[in-house]
Structure formats: structure tokens, C-alpha cells
Scaffold this motif. Structure first.
Motif, PDB file in Angstrom:
ATOM      1  N   ALA A  11     -60.246 -62.165  48.287  1.00  0.00           N
ATOM      2  CA  ALA A  11     -60.819 -62.581  47.012  1.00  0.00           C
ATOM      3  C   ALA A  11     -61.754 -63.764  47.212  1.00  0.00           C
ATOM      4  O   ALA A  11     -61.676 -64.470  48.213  1.00  0.00           O
ATOM      5  N   ASP A  12     -62.624 -63.975  46.248  1.00  0.00           N
ATOM      6  CA  ASP A  12     -63.537 -65.112  46.240  1.00  0.00           C
ATOM      7  C   ASP A  12     -62.832 -66.291  45.575  1.00  0.00           C
ATOM      8  O   ASP A  12     -62.647 -66.305  44.359  1.00  0.00           O
ATOM      9  N   ALA A  13     -62.453 -67.254  46.366  1.00  0.00           N
ATOM     10  CA  ALA A  13     -61.677 -68.394  45.863  1.00  0.00           C
ATOM     11  C   ALA A  13     -62.443 -69.249  44.862  1.00  0.00           C
ATOM     12  O   ALA A  13     -61.831 -69.993  44.100  1.00  0.00           O
ATOM     13  N   PHE A  18     -60.386 -65.890  40.109  1.00  0.00           N
ATOM     14  CA  PHE A  18     -59.617 -65.872  41.352  1.00  0.00           C
ATOM     15  C   PHE A  18     -58.117 -65.923  41.068  1.00  0.00           C
ATOM     16  O   PHE A  18     -57.634 -66.815  40.390  1.00  0.00           O
TER      17      PHE A  18
END
Length: 127
Positions: A11-13, A18
Motif C-alpha cells: 500500500a501507499d503509506a 492507507f
């Protein structure tokens, strides 16, 4: 023998969504941790990496802040966060964890350099 008991998530933090609505027993991350101003000084072979794999923001800690903040509500009871950190960042990452209600433990690599930070939730009994 763990394939039925383990799942992975990428995932894109830094995305606003998120970890939303998800629960994890563990969050393990080796995020980008190099301060943006240091990137031009890196060895040529390191600069071959995509900038997004290196750039941790102004102080190199942007991803640690984002992940740790979301981990508060995304970890199962007894869950933990384990980070790899840049040289000289372990104490700061531990402090970020403590700000968000985690206990922190720092581990050295084989050269004795502090390179991993374990964050565990502190429950109502202080454990």
C-alpha cells in the motif's frame, strides 16, 4: 506451512486511505528513509533506484510518521510494527512510536548499528 495463515498487503503509506478499515497482526516496513537533501550526494549505484524508493521527505521520517499514526487503529490486539531504519534514525523513530502510544525497542544489525525498531501497542495495563 504458513501460506494459509499469512497474507501480504502492499500500500501507499502516504495515501489518505492507507490501511483504512483493515486489521493486521504485524506491519513490517523498510520505507524510504533518506532525507531529500541527501539524495544528490548518494553513490551513483544507489541513485539508480527510483527516487520514490529513497526519498523519506525533509528529515527522512515522513513514512514512519504516516505508518505509525495509522497503525494505532489498524493493529490487532498484540500486534506490532517492525521497521528498518537509516543510520542515526532509530531513536527518532522510537520517539515517533512513543508519541502514538507504542513501546519501542531498538535492535542493532550485525555491525552493531541500530537498524530496526519494534513498536508494540501499550494496553491499558501499560504492557
Amino acid at each position: 506451512g504458513v501460506s494459509e495463515r499469512i497474507g501480504f498487503s502492499i500500500a501507499d503509506a502516504l495515501s489518505p486511505s492507507f490501511l483504512d478499515g483493515k486489521k493486521f497482526d504485524a506491519i513490517i516496513s523498510n520505507p524510504p528513509y533518506i532525507p531529500a537533501s541527501v539524495i544528490p550526494t548518494l553513490a551513483p549505484e544507489v541513485k539508480l533506484e527510483p527516487r520514490r524508493a529513497l526519498d523519506g521527505g525533509d528529515d527522512g521520517l515522513d513514512f514512519y510518521r504516516a505508518i505509525t499514526k495509522k497503525a494505532r487503529t489498524s493493529l490487532s490486539d498484540g500486534g506490532f510494527v517492525l521497521y528498518e531504519v537509516g543510520i542515526g534514525q532509530a531513536e527518532e523513530v522510537a520517539a515517533i512510536g512513543e508519541t502514538y502510544g507504542f513501546s519501542a525497542r531498538i535492535f542493532p544489525d550485525l555491525s552493531g548499528i541500530s537498524r530496526a525498531v519494534l513498536l508494540k501497542q501499550i494496553n491499558s495495563k501499560g504492557i
